[in-house]
Write a protein that holds these residues in place. Structure first.
Motif, mmCIF file in Angstrom:
data_model
loop_
_atom_site.group_PDB
_atom_site.id
_atom_site.type_symbol
_atom_site.label_atom_id
_atom_site.label_comp_id
_atom_site.label_asym_id
_atom_site.label_seq_id
_atom_site.Cartn_x
_atom_site.Cartn_y
_atom_site.Cartn_z
ATOM 1 N N LEU A 6 0.839 -1.197 0.000
ATOM 2 C CA LEU A 6 0.000 0.000 0.000
ATOM 3 C C LEU A 6 0.877 1.251 0.000
ATOM 4 O O LEU A 6 1.998 1.231 0.485
ATOM 5 C CB LEU A 6 -0.929 0.009 1.211
ATOM 6 N N PRO A 45 -0.462 -0.429 7.703
ATOM 7 C CA PRO A 45 -1.064 -0.296 9.024
ATOM 8 C C PRO A 45 -2.251 -1.228 9.184
ATOM 9 O O PRO A 45 -2.806 -1.728 8.209
ATOM 10 C CB PRO A 45 -1.538 1.146 9.031
ATOM 11 N N LEU A 47 -6.225 -1.507 10.206
ATOM 12 C CA LEU A 47 -7.303 -0.552 9.918
ATOM 13 C C LEU A 47 -7.445 0.435 11.060
ATOM 14 O O LEU A 47 -7.672 1.628 10.834
ATOM 15 C CB LEU A 47 -8.624 -1.298 9.683
ATOM 16 N N ASP A 48 -7.271 -0.037 12.279
ATOM 17 C CA ASP A 48 -7.410 0.862 13.422
ATOM 18 C C ASP A 48 -6.367 1.975 13.374
ATOM 19 O O ASP A 48 -6.691 3.147 13.585
ATOM 20 C CB ASP A 48 -7.286 0.060 14.723
ATOM 21 N N MET B 1 0.670 -1.137 20.227
ATOM 22 C CA MET B 1 -0.558 -0.333 20.248
ATOM 23 C C MET B 1 -1.766 -1.206 20.536
ATOM 24 O O MET B 1 -2.007 -2.173 19.823
ATOM 25 C CB MET B 1 -0.763 0.325 18.875
ATOM 26 N N LYS B 2 -2.484 -0.898 21.586
ATOM 27 C CA LYS B 2 -3.689 -1.685 21.867
ATOM 28 C C LYS B 2 -4.763 -1.248 20.880
ATOM 29 O O LYS B 2 -5.161 -0.089 20.832
ATOM 30 C CB LYS B 2 -4.168 -1.499 23.308
ATOM 31 N N SER B 3 -5.212 -2.211 20.118
ATOM 32 C CA SER B 3 -6.158 -1.909 19.040
ATOM 33 C C SER B 3 -7.573 -1.724 19.595
ATOM 34 O O SER B 3 -8.020 -2.490 20.432
ATOM 35 C CB SER B 3 -6.116 -3.060 18.039
ATOM 36 N N ARG B 4 -8.241 -0.680 19.129
ATOM 37 C CA ARG B 4 -9.630 -0.456 19.547
ATOM 38 C C ARG B 4 -10.540 -1.477 18.874
ATOM 39 O O ARG B 4 -10.201 -2.020 17.829
ATOM 40 C CB ARG B 4 -10.097 0.932 19.093
ATOM 41 N N LEU B 6 -13.383 -2.376 16.528
ATOM 42 C CA LEU B 6 -14.025 -1.712 15.387
ATOM 43 C C LEU B 6 -15.333 -2.425 15.052
ATOM 44 O O LEU B 6 -15.481 -3.619 15.304
ATOM 45 C CB LEU B 6 -13.096 -1.713 14.179
ATOM 46 N N PRO B 45 -9.744 -6.043 10.626
ATOM 47 C CA PRO B 45 -8.984 -6.386 9.421
ATOM 48 C C PRO B 45 -7.727 -5.537 9.322
ATOM 49 O O PRO B 45 -7.615 -4.483 9.951
ATOM 50 C CB PRO B 45 -9.952 -6.009 8.311
ATOM 51 N N SER B 46 -6.800 -6.004 8.511
ATOM 52 C CA SER B 46 -5.704 -5.142 8.098
ATOM 53 C C SER B 46 -6.282 -4.085 7.163
ATOM 54 O O SER B 46 -7.391 -4.243 6.650
ATOM 55 C CB SER B 46 -4.662 -5.976 7.369
ATOM 56 N N LEU B 47 -5.549 -3.024 6.907
ATOM 57 C CA LEU B 47 -6.047 -2.002 5.988
ATOM 58 C C LEU B 47 -6.223 -2.591 4.599
ATOM 59 O O LEU B 47 -7.197 -2.295 3.900
ATOM 60 C CB LEU B 47 -5.093 -0.804 5.940
ATOM 61 N N ASP B 48 -5.316 -3.456 4.205
ATOM 62 C CA ASP B 48 -5.416 -4.055 2.882
ATOM 63 C C ASP B 48 -6.707 -4.863 2.738
ATOM 64 O O ASP B 48 -7.407 -4.742 1.733
ATOM 65 C CB ASP B 48 -4.201 -4.946 2.622
ATOM 66 N N LEU B 49 -7.029 -5.655 3.751
ATOM 67 C CA LEU B 49 -8.258 -6.435 3.690
ATOM 68 C C LEU B 49 -9.482 -5.512 3.693
ATOM 69 O O LEU B 49 -10.441 -5.725 2.941
ATOM 70 C CB LEU B 49 -8.303 -7.423 4.863
ATOM 71 N N ALA B 50 -9.439 -4.460 4.488
ATOM 72 C CA ALA B 50 -10.529 -3.478 4.499
ATOM 73 C C ALA B 50 -10.709 -2.887 3.094
ATOM 74 O O ALA B 50 -11.838 -2.716 2.623
ATOM 75 C CB ALA B 50 -10.243 -2.382 5.510
ATOM 76 N N PHE B 65 -16.728 0.306 7.868
ATOM 77 C CA PHE B 65 -16.070 0.138 9.169
ATOM 78 C C PHE B 65 -16.140 1.427 9.970
ATOM 79 O O PHE B 65 -16.112 2.520 9.399
ATOM 80 C CB PHE B 65 -14.607 -0.249 8.969
ATOM 81 N N SER B 66 -16.192 1.272 11.283
ATOM 82 C CA SER B 66 -16.255 2.456 12.131
ATOM 83 C C SER B 66 -15.733 2.174 13.530
ATOM 84 O O SER B 66 -15.776 1.037 14.006
ATOM 85 C CB SER B 66 -17.706 2.936 12.213
ATOM 86 N N THR B 67 -15.251 3.222 14.166
ATOM 87 C CA THR B 67 -14.824 3.094 15.563
ATOM 88 C C THR B 67 -16.037 3.163 16.492
ATOM 89 O O THR B 67 -15.944 2.782 17.655
ATOM 90 C CB THR B 67 -13.839 4.219 15.932
#
Lengths: 87, 87
Positions: A6, A45, A47-48, B1-4, B6, B45-50, B65-67
């Motif tokens: 990417l 990265p 997605l988060d 980084m602790k992932s939120r 989604l 997901p990873s950004l690529d998968l998103a 997708f959303s936080t």
DNA sequence: ATTTTTTGTTGTATATTTACAATTTTTTAT
DNA sequence: ATAAAAAATTGTAAATATACAACAAAAAAT
């Protein structure tokens, strides 16, 4: 899943805001080397993390990250001007 | 980084297209159980998968997708109608 | 010019995502 | 009601992202 490479505009956007990697890293809550890896496009990265960056810059994810190599912003502007002018 | 955590609308969007997880999985190139994990929001997901999902549905990442917890699509429509009607 | 800050590089450890297999439960079709 | 298909669940292995440290190189500031 083999992840595609990417592309992103983090470096330009960060420079336009005049902040260092270290500062950006603190804001988005990652290690400053992680920003380095992203800017050099050495890995993608989550997605988060993409969302955090997008939130900080106030821009949609698609304007920052892309599956296609990204043109310089100035070129984008010229293309948009042409599109509008040529109506 | 602790992932939120989604949230996403994959299940609804997939159902609207009448395809199974297996079919969606094949299209976007992941294991069908991975789609399951995503739909149950067990991991992000990873950004690529998103991006792959966003490309398949022809929708921007932010609409899928959303936080924040996502409202049913029907509610979104009603809110938009109110916004337009109330001008 | 030299000090300080920023960026790049390399290596290792940990966390998270993804794959895959096997089985159970739920839903849909007949 | 039964069979078939779809979805959920669980566990393990692999790939990838992220953290962190230490040092080198480059750029900016003094």
């Amino acid at each position: 899943m083999k992840s595609r490479k990417l592309y992103n505009r983090i470096t330009v956007l960060r420079k336009e805001r005049n902040i260092s990697r270290k500062e950006l890293a603190e804001i988005i809550g990652v290690n400053f080397q992680t920003v380095g890896y992203l800017e050099r496009e050495e890995y993608n990265p989550s997605l988060d993390l993409a969302f955090k960056i997008s939130e900080y810059f106030g821009l949609p994810v698609e304007l920052i990250f892309s599956t296609e190599p990204l043109k310089p912003l100035i070129e984008e502007i010229i293309e948009l001007k042409n599109k509008i002018g040529g109506q």
